[in-house]
Enzyme design. Sequence first.
Site, PDB file in Angstrom:
ATOM      1  N   PRO A 135       0.765  -1.252   0.000  1.00  0.00           N
ATOM      2  CA  PRO A 135       0.000   0.000   0.000  1.00  0.00           C
ATOM      3  C   PRO A 135       0.796   1.304   0.000  1.00  0.00           C
ATOM      4  O   PRO A 135       0.743   2.093   0.938  1.00  0.00           O
ATOM      5  CB  PRO A 135      -0.844  -0.136   1.263  1.00  0.00           C
ATOM      6  CG  PRO A 135       0.006  -0.942   2.184  1.00  0.00           C
ATOM      7  CD  PRO A 135       0.697  -1.935   1.294  1.00  0.00           C
ATOM      8  N   CYS A 136       1.473   1.577  -1.098  1.00  0.00           N
ATOM      9  CA  CYS A 136       2.186   2.846  -1.204  1.00  0.00           C
ATOM     10  C   CYS A 136       1.218   4.026  -1.279  1.00  0.00           C
ATOM     11  O   CYS A 136       1.616   5.162  -0.997  1.00  0.00           O
ATOM     12  CB  CYS A 136       3.137   2.835  -2.395  1.00  0.00           C
ATOM     13  SG  CYS A 136       2.383   2.408  -3.964  1.00  0.00           S
ATOM     14  N   HIS A 137      -0.044   3.762  -1.606  1.00  0.00           N
ATOM     15  CA  HIS A 137      -1.038   4.843  -1.649  1.00  0.00           C
ATOM     16  C   HIS A 137      -1.304   5.424  -0.262  1.00  0.00           C
ATOM     17  O   HIS A 137      -1.847   6.515  -0.149  1.00  0.00           O
ATOM     18  CB  HIS A 137      -2.349   4.341  -2.278  1.00  0.00           C
ATOM     19  CG  HIS A 137      -2.983   3.206  -1.557  1.00  0.00           C
ATOM     20  ND1 HIS A 137      -2.614   1.890  -1.791  1.00  0.00           N
ATOM     21  CD2 HIS A 137      -3.939   3.171  -0.601  1.00  0.00           C
ATOM     22  CE1 HIS A 137      -3.350   1.103  -1.009  1.00  0.00           C
ATOM     23  NE2 HIS A 137      -4.152   1.864  -0.274  1.00  0.00           N
TER      24      HIS A 137
END
Length: 170
Positions: A135-137
């Site tokens: 989850p780089c978001h």
Amino acid sequence: MTLYTTVDSPLGELLLVGEESAAAPGGTALASLSVPGQKGGATVQDGWTYDPDAFAEIARQLRAYFDGDLTRFSIAFADTRGTDFQRRVWQALEAVPYGTTTTYGAIAAGIGAARGAVRAVGTAIGSNPLLVVRPCHRVIAADGTLSGYAGGPVRKRQLLGIEGVAPAAG
């Protein structure tokens, strides 16, 4: 053997690329998840085998996530890419809980990098080959605004919205 398929999603058609793995649920370890138009995203290569069945469990989890029914993925990754630094950053991303955000500076501090490593952390995050599932978001600017995302700011906002997070405009 490199396998691939596509999966429809609210973000557009996702390209899933994986490697056969006896240790992975469903027999496939995910090597890449790309969205249309992604900066640095994967493209289908000669010699890859189209095999939707190999990604059935991964596709099921993605649908459940987009439906708001899954908050943590249980997917084996084919982590053969990346430098040691990138892998440390990516591991830190995996620890950011669903429905929360963190900052580039917090990721840098969490991996024991120098304060000045924030840009390097951002570059490593931008090289993440596993959008959505790693989850780089969930990483935003220190002022609370959205910042870079290889899939684009609209998709970043969509993903955070699925998780019930409303970052500052910007």
